[in-house]
Design a protein around this motif. Structure first.
Motif, PDB file in Angstrom:
ATOM      1  N   ILE A   6      29.399  45.184  36.021  1.00  0.00           N
ATOM      2  CA  ILE A   6      29.961  44.231  35.058  1.00  0.00           C
ATOM      3  C   ILE A   6      30.387  44.965  33.789  1.00  0.00           C
ATOM      4  O   ILE A   6      29.742  45.922  33.354  1.00  0.00           O
ATOM      5  N   ASP A  93      33.987  41.629  45.110  1.00  0.00           N
ATOM      6  CA  ASP A  93      33.786  40.416  44.317  1.00  0.00           C
ATOM      7  C   ASP A  93      32.406  39.814  44.585  1.00  0.00           C
ATOM      8  O   ASP A  93      31.766  39.280  43.681  1.00  0.00           O
ATOM      9  N   LEU A  96      29.976  41.750  42.438  1.00  0.00           N
ATOM     10  CA  LEU A  96      30.140  41.363  41.038  1.00  0.00           C
ATOM     11  C   LEU A  96      29.481  40.007  40.782  1.00  0.00           C
ATOM     12  O   LEU A  96      28.778  39.829  39.782  1.00  0.00           O
ATOM     13  N   ASP A  97      29.684  39.065  41.699  1.00  0.00           N
ATOM     14  CA  ASP A  97      29.064  37.745  41.564  1.00  0.00           C
ATOM     15  C   ASP A  97      27.541  37.838  41.612  1.00  0.00           C
ATOM     16  O   ASP A  97      26.836  37.178  40.843  1.00  0.00           O
ATOM     17  N   TRP A 100      26.365  39.247  38.376  1.00  0.00           N
ATOM     18  CA  TRP A 100      26.569  38.281  37.301  1.00  0.00           C
ATOM     19  C   TRP A 100      25.425  37.262  37.287  1.00  0.00           C
ATOM     20  O   TRP A 100      24.905  36.915  36.222  1.00  0.00           O
ATOM     21  N   TRP A 122      33.182  32.338  34.979  1.00  0.00           N
ATOM     22  CA  TRP A 122      32.856  32.166  36.390  1.00  0.00           C
ATOM     23  C   TRP A 122      32.606  33.517  37.047  1.00  0.00           C
ATOM     24  O   TRP A 122      31.635  33.712  37.752  1.00  0.00           O
ATOM     25  N   ARG A 123      33.509  34.437  36.810  1.00  0.00           N
ATOM     26  CA  ARG A 123      33.344  35.808  37.313  1.00  0.00           C
ATOM     27  C   ARG A 123      33.729  36.760  36.181  1.00  0.00           C
ATOM     28  O   ARG A 123      34.843  36.701  35.675  1.00  0.00           O
ATOM     29  N   VAL A 132      38.140  45.597  41.541  1.00  0.00           N
ATOM     30  CA  VAL A 132      37.512  44.589  42.388  1.00  0.00           C
ATOM     31  C   VAL A 132      38.331  44.373  43.652  1.00  0.00           C
ATOM     32  O   VAL A 132      39.545  44.204  43.597  1.00  0.00           O
TER      33      VAL A 132
END
Length: 143
Positions: A6, A93, A96-97, A100, A122-123, A132
């Motif tokens: 992130i 992704d 990353l989610d 997060w 959101w992301r 990404v």
């Protein structure tokens, strides 16, 4: 060791400082070919880079850039490479989610003001060394 994918802009001061310290530890481990810590899952994507020391240097420079934006000074002289990557590292992704969600939980517990600032995200954007692509959570994360 946590080397976040992130962008550091989303970090509270604790995460920013931890990322710097842990990045420096990772750099030291990458310099020592025989180190048992080279097997640490968080280092896998840096070890897979064409130039692992350049990759971790670029990561550290991204953290230091964010610190500088906040008038926090990290000693860039401790970074042993220029941090020039021929191409960015890849993060999915899904990874990353996943990160997060983890970071948000940390922020809610220790820095609710920072969590509130980013509540509608959101992301998040990735750290500048990453691009990404589609995919799930990294296999090294689930190990």
């Amino acid at each position: 060791m946590r080397l976040w994918s992130i962008h550091p802009r989303y970090f509270d001061a604790q995460a920013l400082t931890s990322s710097w310290r842990e990045g420096l530890i990772a750099q030291r481990v990458l310099q020592e070919p025989g180190s048992s810590l080279r097997a640490h899952p968080q280092l896998q994507r840096f070890l897979e880079a064409d130039e692992p020391l350049e990759a971790i240097a670029a990561y550290l420079n991204g953290v230091a850039d964010e610190a500088q934006e906040r008038d926090i000074v990290f000693d860039r002289a401790r970074v042993v490479a220029a941090g020039v990557l021929p191409e960015p590292l890849v993060v999915t992704d899904g990874q990353l989610d996943y990160e997060w969600g983890n970071l948000r939980r940390h922020l809610l517990g220790r820095s609710p003001d920072v969590a509130s600032r980013w509540a509608k995200v959101w992301r998040p954007q990735p750290h500048p060394v990453f691009v990404v692509v589609g995919g799930g959570v990294a296999s090294w994360e689930l190990a």
